[in-house]
Scaffold this motif. Structure first.
Motif, short mmCIF file in Angstrom:
data_model
loop_
_atom_site.label_atom_id
_atom_site.label_comp_id
_atom_site.label_asym_id
_atom_site.label_seq_id
_atom_site.Cartn_x
_atom_site.Cartn_y
_atom_site.Cartn_z
N CYS A 101 13.21 1.93 -13.99
CA CYS A 101 13.47 0.84 -14.93
C CYS A 101 14.65 1.21 -15.82
CB CYS A 101 12.25 0.59 -15.81
SG CYS A 101 10.77 0.12 -14.89
N PHE A 154 14.61 -1.90 -12.16
CA PHE A 154 15.87 -1.59 -11.50
C PHE A 154 15.65 -1.53 -9.99
CE2 PHE A 154 19.59 1.73 -11.47
CZ PHE A 154 20.38 0.85 -10.75
N HIS A 155 14.80 -0.58 -9.55
CA HIS A 155 14.52 -0.46 -8.11
C HIS A 155 13.33 0.47 -7.89
CE1 HIS A 155 16.22 3.63 -7.72
NE2 HIS A 155 17.14 3.21 -8.59
N ALA A 180 17.46 1.15 -1.50
CA ALA A 180 16.98 0.16 -2.48
C ALA A 180 18.08 -0.83 -2.77
CB ALA A 180 16.57 0.86 -3.77
N ASP A 181 17.70 -2.09 -2.96
CA ASP A 181 18.64 -3.13 -3.35
C ASP A 181 18.34 -3.59 -4.77
OD1 ASP A 181 19.93 -3.14 -0.92
OD2 ASP A 181 18.82 -4.85 -0.13
N HIS A 182 19.42 -3.91 -5.50
CA HIS A 182 19.28 -4.45 -6.85
C HIS A 182 20.31 -5.56 -7.03
CE1 HIS A 182 18.66 -4.76 -11.16
NE2 HIS A 182 19.97 -4.71 -11.30
N CYS A 221 22.40 -8.17 -9.04
CA CYS A 221 22.84 -8.27 -10.43
C CYS A 221 23.83 -9.42 -10.50
CB CYS A 221 23.49 -6.96 -10.87
SG CYS A 221 23.98 -6.95 -12.61
N TYR A 271 23.81 -4.46 -5.58
CA TYR A 271 23.85 -3.00 -5.61
C TYR A 271 22.91 -2.51 -4.52
CZ TYR A 271 26.02 -2.99 -10.27
OH TYR A 271 26.86 -3.16 -11.33
N ARG A 272 23.42 -1.72 -3.58
CA ARG A 272 22.57 -1.11 -2.55
C ARG A 272 22.66 0.40 -2.71
NH1 ARG A 272 22.09 -3.51 3.03
NH2 ARG A 272 20.36 -4.43 1.90
N TRP A 316 25.67 4.48 -4.19
CA TRP A 316 25.55 3.05 -4.50
C TRP A 316 26.78 2.32 -4.01
CZ3 TRP A 316 21.40 0.49 -6.18
CH2 TRP A 316 20.37 1.22 -6.78
#
Length: 154
Positions: free
Chosen positions: A84, A91-92, A103-105, A107, A112-113, A128
């Motif tokens: 977080c 966050f992921h 993980a993907d995020h 935004c 963001y991968r 990232w």
């Protein structure tokens, strides 16, 4: 030859302690590269870890201090974590039980991968790739456990 993956049974136990950090930040659209060098400390906080990173960031010939704080809490599955932002927003996820995790995020319109890879009890990497209308970045961060970082775990 690729380095062998190192499975981690408990991501929070593995990360606890101090790490040396070296990061390369590439703006692919502008063809500009910067670097960050510093430390990350994962310290106990509640049922998880507080991640505090600090160091010096060099970008376009200017060097300045930089820092960030994240929070890692236990995930739903044993040995995993949820990452977080400092303000508590998700966050992921993070699951290193196989030694590697993606993980993907999202935004805004950018994605963001993150790819996290563990190479041993004292070494891991986060890569990232940030792509979208506002950003085209590649961030590669190498973590090495600090000599006074509490030794191998996880």
């Amino acid at each position: 030859m690729a380095a062998e993956l190192w499975p981690v049974s408990d991501v929070l136990a593995f990360l606890a302690g101090s790490w040396r950090v070296e990061r390369t930040v590439r703006d692919l659209a502008a063809d500009v590269t910067g670097t960050f060098s510093g430390t990350t400390d994962f310290t106990a906080e509640g049922d998880g870890l507080r991640h505090f990173e600090s160091g010096m960031f060099e970008w376009r010939g200017v060097v300045r201090p930089a820092e960030r704080t994240l929070r890692y809490v236990p995930g739903e599955e044993r040995g995993t974590a949820v990452v977080c932002f400092a303000d508590g927003r998700f966050f992921h996820g993070l699951d290193l039980r196989a030694g590697r995790y993606v993980a993907d995020h999202p935004c805004s319109a950018d994605l963001y991968r993150g790819e996290f890879t563990v190479y041993g009890v004292d070494a891991w990497r986060a890569v990232w790739r940030v792509k979208g209308p506002a950003k085209d970045l590649l961030l590669v961060t190498e973590y090495r456990r600090a000599e006074d970082g509490g030794g191998p775990r996880g």
